[in-house]
Design a protein around this motif. Sequence first.
Motif, PDB file in Angstrom:
ATOM      1  N   PRO A   1       0.874  -1.427   0.146  1.00  0.00           N
ATOM      2  CA  PRO A   1       0.166   0.026   0.719  1.00  0.00           C
ATOM      3  C   PRO A   1       0.998   1.301  -0.530  1.00  0.00           C
TER       4      PRO A   1
ATOM      5  N   GLU B   1      -1.209  -7.993  -7.230  1.00  0.00           N
ATOM      6  CA  GLU B   1      -2.853  -7.504  -6.500  1.00  0.00           C
ATOM      7  C   GLU B   1      -3.753  -8.758  -6.511  1.00  0.00           C
TER       8      GLU B   1
ATOM      9  N   HIS C   1       0.428   4.039  -0.645  1.00  0.00           N
ATOM     10  CA  HIS C   1       0.016   5.645  -0.263  1.00  0.00           C
ATOM     11  C   HIS C   1       0.553   5.348   1.345  1.00  0.00           C
TER      12      HIS C   1
END
Length: 364
Positions: free
Chosen positions: A168, A243, A170
Amino acid sequence: MDITYKPTLPNNPVPIVIFGAGGIVKDAHLPAYKQAGFQVHGIYNRTVAKAEKLAEQYSIPNAYATVEEAIADAPENAVFDLAVMPPQFVGILDKLPKNSHVLLQKPMGDDWDTTLAIRDACWRNGHQAAINCQLRFAPFTMAARDLIERGLIGDLHHMEVHVEVYTPWHLFPHIHGLPRVEIQQHSIHHLDIVRSFLGDPGSMYARTLKHPKQAELASTRTTMILDYGDDIQATILVNHGHEFGAKHQQSYIKWEGTEGAIKATMGLLKNYPDGVPDEFEYCLLPPEGSDQAPEWHRVDLEGSWFPEAFVGSMAQVMRHKEGSLDAMPTRLEDVMRTMACVEAAYASDAAGGTPVDYSFAVEG
Protein backbone atom coordinates in the motif's frame (compact mmCIF):
# COMPACT_ATOMS: atom_id res chain seq x y z
CA MET A 1 16.37 -27.68 19.20
CA ASP A 2 17.36 -24.62 21.22
CA ILE A 3 17.88 -21.59 19.02
CA THR A 4 19.19 -18.21 20.11
CA TYR A 5 17.21 -15.47 18.38
CA LYS A 6 16.71 -12.61 20.83
CA PRO A 7 19.10 -9.65 21.06
CA THR A 8 21.32 -9.13 24.07
CA LEU A 9 20.10 -6.11 26.01
CA PRO A 10 22.33 -3.48 27.61
CA ASN A 11 23.29 -3.91 31.24
CA ASN A 12 22.39 -0.31 31.98
CA PRO A 13 19.90 1.20 29.50
CA VAL A 14 20.20 4.95 29.01
CA PRO A 15 17.58 7.58 28.05
CA ILE A 16 16.56 8.00 24.40
CA VAL A 17 15.76 11.25 22.65
CA ILE A 18 13.82 10.70 19.41
CA PHE A 19 13.75 13.06 16.43
CA GLY A 20 10.64 12.37 14.35
CA ALA A 21 7.10 11.27 15.19
CA GLY A 22 6.01 9.60 11.96
CA GLY A 23 4.43 6.23 11.33
CA ILE A 24 7.61 4.19 11.77
CA VAL A 25 8.15 5.72 15.22
CA LYS A 26 4.54 5.10 16.21
CA ASP A 27 4.35 1.55 14.84
CA ALA A 28 7.84 0.22 15.55
CA HIS A 29 10.32 2.36 17.53
CA LEU A 30 8.10 3.21 20.49
CA PRO A 31 6.40 -0.21 20.83
CA ALA A 32 9.86 -1.84 20.72
CA TYR A 33 11.33 0.47 23.33
CA LYS A 34 8.34 -0.05 25.60
CA GLN A 35 8.67 -3.81 25.20
CA ALA A 36 12.39 -3.68 26.08
CA GLY A 37 11.90 -1.33 29.01
CA PHE A 38 13.94 1.48 27.42
CA GLN A 39 13.15 4.97 28.69
CA VAL A 40 12.30 7.61 26.09
CA HIS A 41 13.13 10.99 27.63
CA GLY A 42 11.64 13.12 24.88
CA ILE A 43 10.45 13.30 21.28
CA TYR A 44 10.75 16.07 18.68
CA ASN A 45 8.70 16.73 15.57
CA ARG A 46 8.36 19.80 13.35
CA THR A 47 4.60 19.47 13.81
CA VAL A 48 4.79 19.41 17.57
CA ALA A 49 1.21 18.17 17.94
CA LYS A 50 2.30 14.81 16.51
CA ALA A 51 5.09 14.59 19.07
CA GLU A 52 2.69 15.56 21.85
CA LYS A 53 0.21 12.89 20.78
CA LEU A 54 2.83 10.13 20.89
CA ALA A 55 4.24 11.51 24.14
CA GLU A 56 0.82 11.15 25.72
CA GLN A 57 0.24 7.70 24.25
CA TYR A 58 3.60 6.33 25.44
CA SER A 59 4.02 8.34 28.68
CA ILE A 60 7.02 10.26 27.32
CA PRO A 61 7.67 13.19 29.64
CA ASN A 62 8.80 15.71 27.01
CA ALA A 63 7.67 16.79 23.53
CA TYR A 64 9.71 19.37 21.63
CA ALA A 65 8.91 21.81 18.83
CA THR A 66 12.55 22.42 17.84
CA VAL A 67 15.71 20.37 17.44
CA GLU A 68 17.58 22.82 19.64
CA GLU A 69 15.09 22.41 22.48
CA ALA A 70 15.35 18.61 22.32
CA ILE A 71 19.15 18.68 22.39
CA ALA A 72 19.32 21.24 25.21
CA ASP A 73 17.03 19.10 27.38
CA ALA A 74 18.73 15.78 26.63
CA PRO A 75 20.32 13.99 29.61
CA GLU A 76 24.11 13.89 29.47
CA ASN A 77 24.11 10.12 28.96
CA ALA A 78 21.33 10.04 26.34
CA VAL A 79 21.46 8.27 22.99
CA PHE A 80 19.75 9.84 19.99
CA ASP A 81 17.31 8.18 17.59
CA LEU A 82 17.03 10.08 14.28
CA ALA A 83 13.83 8.94 12.56
CA VAL A 84 13.39 11.97 10.28
CA MET A 85 13.96 12.06 6.53
CA PRO A 86 17.59 11.64 5.40
CA PRO A 87 17.96 15.26 4.12
CA GLN A 88 17.49 16.39 7.75
CA PHE A 89 20.20 14.12 9.20
CA VAL A 90 23.25 16.31 8.66
CA GLY A 91 21.71 19.41 10.23
CA ILE A 92 20.81 17.48 13.38
CA LEU A 93 24.10 15.56 13.52
CA ASP A 94 26.02 18.85 13.49
CA LYS A 95 23.99 20.14 16.46
CA LEU A 96 24.25 17.07 18.69
CA PRO A 97 26.85 17.00 21.47
CA LYS A 98 30.23 15.84 20.18
CA ASN A 99 30.92 12.11 20.40
CA SER A 100 27.25 11.14 20.73
CA HIS A 101 25.85 7.67 20.15
CA VAL A 102 23.25 7.85 17.39
CA LEU A 103 20.82 5.52 15.62
CA LEU A 104 19.89 6.73 12.13
CA GLN A 105 16.79 5.51 10.32
CA LYS A 106 17.53 3.76 7.04
CA PRO A 107 18.26 4.50 4.27
CA MET A 108 21.54 6.26 4.87
CA GLY A 109 20.59 8.93 2.35
CA ASP A 110 18.45 8.99 -0.76
CA ASP A 111 21.53 9.15 -3.00
CA TRP A 112 25.29 8.61 -2.73
CA ASP A 113 26.13 12.29 -2.20
CA THR A 114 23.81 12.39 0.82
CA THR A 115 25.30 9.13 2.11
CA LEU A 116 28.76 10.70 2.03
CA ALA A 117 27.49 13.87 3.69
CA ILE A 118 25.96 11.84 6.53
CA ARG A 119 29.19 9.89 6.98
CA ASP A 120 31.25 13.07 7.05
CA ALA A 121 28.92 14.71 9.59
CA CYS A 122 29.29 11.71 11.90
CA TRP A 123 33.06 11.60 11.52
CA ARG A 124 33.73 15.30 12.03
CA ASN A 125 31.59 15.31 15.17
CA GLY A 126 33.02 12.09 16.56
CA HIS A 127 29.62 10.39 16.65
CA GLN A 128 29.32 6.63 17.03
CA ALA A 129 26.51 5.95 14.58
CA ALA A 130 24.51 2.89 13.59
CA ILE A 131 21.96 2.66 10.80
CA ASN A 132 18.58 1.15 11.61
CA CYS A 133 18.85 -1.82 9.25
CA GLN A 134 16.63 -3.64 11.71
CA LEU A 135 15.87 -6.68 9.54
CA ARG A 136 19.20 -8.05 10.80
CA PHE A 137 17.63 -8.25 14.27
CA ALA A 138 14.31 -9.83 13.26
CA PRO A 139 13.73 -13.08 15.20
CA PHE A 140 13.86 -15.23 12.06
CA THR A 141 17.09 -13.60 10.86
CA MET A 142 18.80 -14.07 14.21
CA ALA A 143 17.57 -17.66 14.39
CA ALA A 144 19.00 -18.39 10.94
CA ARG A 145 22.29 -16.77 11.91
CA ASP A 146 22.48 -18.93 15.04
CA LEU A 147 22.01 -22.16 13.08
CA ILE A 148 24.50 -21.11 10.40
CA GLU A 149 27.17 -19.93 12.84
CA ARG A 150 26.86 -23.26 14.68
CA GLY A 151 27.66 -24.99 11.38
CA LEU A 152 24.41 -26.93 11.29
CA ILE A 153 23.67 -26.36 7.60
CA GLY A 154 27.29 -26.67 6.49
CA ASP A 155 28.85 -24.20 4.09
CA LEU A 156 26.37 -21.53 2.98
CA HIS A 157 26.27 -21.43 -0.82
CA HIS A 158 22.81 -20.02 -1.70
CA MET A 159 20.66 -17.12 -0.50
CA GLU A 160 17.37 -16.14 -2.05
CA VAL A 161 15.00 -13.29 -1.16
CA HIS A 162 11.62 -13.45 -2.89
CA VAL A 163 8.93 -10.84 -2.26
CA GLU A 164 5.72 -10.96 -4.32
CA VAL A 165 3.12 -8.86 -2.49
CA TYR A 166 0.76 -5.92 -2.84
CA THR A 167 2.25 -2.92 -1.02
CA PRO A 168 0.00 0.00 0.00
CA TRP A 169 2.23 2.78 -1.26
CA HIS A 170 -0.28 5.42 -0.21
CA LEU A 171 1.05 4.92 3.32
CA PHE A 172 4.37 6.41 2.18
CA PRO A 173 3.49 9.71 0.48
CA HIS A 174 6.97 11.12 1.16
CA ILE A 175 8.56 8.75 -1.37
CA HIS A 176 6.20 9.33 -4.29
CA GLY A 177 8.34 12.05 -5.80
CA LEU A 178 11.71 10.42 -5.26
CA PRO A 179 13.77 9.39 -8.29
CA ARG A 180 14.70 6.15 -6.54
CA VAL A 181 12.17 4.01 -4.71
CA GLU A 182 12.28 0.21 -4.69
CA ILE A 183 15.98 -0.53 -4.15
CA GLN A 184 16.83 2.62 -2.19
CA GLN A 185 13.82 2.50 0.13
CA HIS A 186 12.90 -1.19 0.33
CA SER A 187 15.30 -3.73 -1.14
CA ILE A 188 18.16 -2.06 0.69
CA HIS A 189 16.93 -4.31 3.55
CA HIS A 190 17.43 -7.39 1.39
CA LEU A 191 20.84 -6.29 0.14
CA ASP A 192 21.91 -5.65 3.71
CA ILE A 193 20.73 -9.06 4.87
CA VAL A 194 22.56 -10.89 2.08
CA ARG A 195 25.73 -8.90 2.83
CA SER A 196 25.47 -9.68 6.53
CA PHE A 197 25.61 -13.43 5.78
CA LEU A 198 27.76 -13.68 2.64
CA GLY A 199 29.95 -10.58 2.87
CA ASP A 200 30.56 -8.02 0.14
CA PRO A 201 29.73 -9.10 -3.43
CA GLY A 202 32.33 -8.47 -6.09
CA SER A 203 29.75 -7.08 -8.51
CA MET A 204 26.02 -6.61 -9.05
CA TYR A 205 23.47 -7.20 -11.79
CA ALA A 206 20.15 -5.39 -11.44
CA ARG A 207 17.01 -4.23 -13.19
CA THR A 208 14.40 -2.13 -11.40
CA LEU A 209 11.08 -1.29 -13.09
CA LYS A 210 7.86 0.65 -12.84
CA HIS A 211 4.50 -1.07 -12.53
CA PRO A 212 1.75 0.02 -14.97
CA LYS A 213 -0.67 0.51 -12.07
CA GLN A 214 1.89 2.30 -9.87
CA ALA A 215 3.16 4.76 -12.44
CA GLU A 216 3.47 7.59 -9.91
CA LEU A 217 6.42 5.76 -8.34
CA ALA A 218 9.90 5.51 -9.81
CA SER A 219 10.02 1.73 -9.52
CA THR A 220 8.31 -1.03 -7.54
CA ARG A 221 9.76 -4.20 -9.09
CA THR A 222 13.38 -5.36 -8.94
CA THR A 223 15.55 -8.29 -9.90
CA MET A 224 19.10 -8.44 -8.53
CA ILE A 225 21.99 -10.88 -8.64
CA LEU A 226 24.87 -10.44 -6.23
CA ASP A 227 28.04 -11.93 -7.71
CA TYR A 228 30.13 -13.98 -5.27
CA GLY A 229 32.00 -15.99 -7.85
CA ASP A 230 31.30 -19.45 -9.22
CA ASP A 231 30.20 -21.27 -6.06
CA ILE A 232 27.74 -18.96 -4.26
CA GLN A 233 24.35 -17.90 -5.63
CA ALA A 234 22.52 -14.87 -4.25
CA THR A 235 19.35 -13.45 -5.78
CA ILE A 236 16.70 -10.89 -4.85
CA LEU A 237 13.34 -10.83 -6.66
CA VAL A 238 10.75 -8.23 -5.62
CA ASN A 239 7.32 -7.33 -7.04
CA HIS A 240 5.17 -4.94 -5.00
CA GLY A 241 2.25 -5.08 -7.46
CA HIS A 242 0.83 -8.59 -6.92
CA GLU A 243 -2.81 -7.59 -6.39
CA PHE A 244 -4.33 -11.02 -6.89
CA GLY A 245 -5.03 -12.00 -3.30
CA ALA A 246 -3.01 -13.79 -0.68
CA LYS A 247 -2.90 -17.30 -2.19
CA HIS A 248 0.23 -16.85 -4.32
CA GLN A 249 1.93 -14.04 -2.46
CA GLN A 250 5.54 -14.74 -1.51
CA SER A 251 7.71 -13.14 1.16
CA TYR A 252 10.65 -15.22 2.27
CA ILE A 253 14.39 -15.54 2.75
CA LYS A 254 15.98 -18.91 2.03
CA TRP A 255 19.45 -20.10 2.95
CA GLU A 256 20.95 -23.32 1.56
CA GLY A 257 24.13 -24.97 2.75
CA THR A 258 25.99 -28.18 2.03
CA GLU A 259 24.26 -29.93 4.95
CA GLY A 260 20.92 -28.20 5.35
CA ALA A 261 18.59 -25.33 4.51
CA ILE A 262 16.51 -22.67 6.25
CA LYS A 263 13.41 -20.80 5.08
CA ALA A 264 11.94 -17.81 6.87
CA THR A 265 8.61 -16.33 5.82
CA MET A 266 8.42 -12.57 6.46
CA GLY A 267 4.76 -12.24 7.33
CA LEU A 268 4.87 -8.46 7.74
CA LEU A 269 5.12 -7.81 4.00
CA LYS A 270 2.17 -10.00 3.04
CA ASN A 271 -0.42 -7.74 4.62
CA TYR A 272 1.53 -4.61 5.44
CA PRO A 273 1.40 -2.99 7.95
CA ASP A 274 -0.70 -5.57 9.87
CA GLY A 275 1.09 -8.60 8.45
CA VAL A 276 0.48 -12.30 8.92
CA PRO A 277 2.42 -14.66 11.21
CA ASP A 278 6.04 -15.37 10.34
CA GLU A 279 7.19 -18.93 9.72
CA PHE A 280 10.63 -20.39 10.42
CA GLU A 281 11.66 -23.80 9.09
CA TYR A 282 14.90 -25.71 8.77
CA CYS A 283 15.97 -28.97 7.16
CA LEU A 284 19.14 -30.91 8.00
CA LEU A 285 20.31 -33.62 5.61
CA PRO A 286 20.35 -37.12 7.12
CA PRO A 287 23.74 -38.81 7.57
CA GLU A 288 25.42 -39.96 4.37
CA GLY A 289 24.26 -43.44 3.44
CA SER A 290 20.99 -43.10 5.32
CA ASP A 291 17.74 -44.01 3.57
CA GLN A 292 15.90 -41.35 5.57
CA ALA A 293 14.31 -38.58 3.49
CA PRO A 294 15.16 -34.94 4.32
CA GLU A 295 12.58 -33.53 6.70
CA TRP A 296 11.59 -29.92 7.37
CA HIS A 297 11.03 -28.79 10.94
CA ARG A 298 9.02 -25.74 11.95
CA VAL A 299 10.04 -23.65 14.96
CA ASP A 300 7.72 -21.14 16.59
CA LEU A 301 9.60 -17.95 17.37
CA GLU A 302 8.34 -15.14 19.58
CA GLY A 303 7.95 -11.75 17.93
CA SER A 304 8.39 -10.50 14.37
CA TRP A 305 10.15 -7.87 12.27
CA PHE A 306 7.85 -5.15 13.69
CA PRO A 307 8.39 -4.20 16.42
CA GLU A 308 10.85 -6.71 17.92
CA ALA A 309 13.69 -6.11 15.45
CA PHE A 310 13.84 -2.48 16.54
CA VAL A 311 14.83 -3.62 20.03
CA GLY A 312 18.05 -5.05 18.61
CA SER A 313 18.84 -1.91 16.62
CA MET A 314 18.73 0.29 19.72
CA ALA A 315 20.24 -2.32 22.04
CA GLN A 316 23.44 -2.41 19.95
CA VAL A 317 23.83 1.37 20.33
CA MET A 318 23.35 1.27 24.10
CA ARG A 319 25.66 -1.73 24.49
CA HIS A 320 28.40 -0.05 22.47
CA LYS A 321 28.02 3.09 24.58
CA GLU A 322 28.38 1.13 27.83
CA GLY A 323 31.31 -0.89 26.47
CA SER A 324 29.69 -4.34 26.46
CA LEU A 325 29.78 -4.54 22.62
CA ASP A 326 32.98 -3.89 20.68
CA ALA A 327 31.38 -3.13 17.30
CA MET A 328 27.78 -2.38 16.36
CA PRO A 329 26.63 -4.82 13.64
CA THR A 330 24.94 -2.03 11.63
CA ARG A 331 27.57 0.62 12.34
CA LEU A 332 27.79 3.37 9.79
CA GLU A 333 31.04 2.05 8.30
CA ASP A 334 29.46 -1.34 7.60
CA VAL A 335 26.18 -0.05 6.16
CA MET A 336 28.18 2.26 3.86
CA ARG A 337 29.07 -0.96 2.06
CA THR A 338 25.38 -1.81 1.67
CA MET A 339 24.86 1.68 0.23
CA ALA A 340 27.71 0.99 -2.21
CA CYS A 341 25.77 -2.11 -3.35
CA VAL A 342 22.70 0.07 -3.85
CA GLU A 343 24.74 2.38 -6.08
CA ALA A 344 26.13 -0.56 -8.03
CA ALA A 345 22.59 -1.89 -8.55
CA TYR A 346 21.38 1.41 -9.98
CA ALA A 347 24.49 1.65 -12.17
CA SER A 348 23.81 -1.84 -13.50
CA ASP A 349 20.18 -0.93 -14.16
CA ALA A 350 21.27 2.17 -16.11
CA ALA A 351 23.87 0.27 -18.13
CA GLY A 352 21.41 -2.40 -19.25
CA GLY A 353 22.05 -5.95 -20.31
CA THR A 354 24.04 -7.44 -23.14
CA PRO A 355 22.18 -7.00 -26.45
CA VAL A 356 21.07 -10.21 -28.13
CA ASP A 357 22.40 -10.74 -31.64
CA TYR A 358 19.52 -11.89 -33.85
CA SER A 359 21.31 -11.30 -37.15
CA PHE A 360 21.44 -15.04 -37.86
CA ALA A 361 17.64 -15.01 -38.18
CA VAL A 362 17.58 -12.69 -41.20
CA GLU A 363 16.13 -14.50 -44.22
CA GLY A 364 18.37 -14.89 -47.24
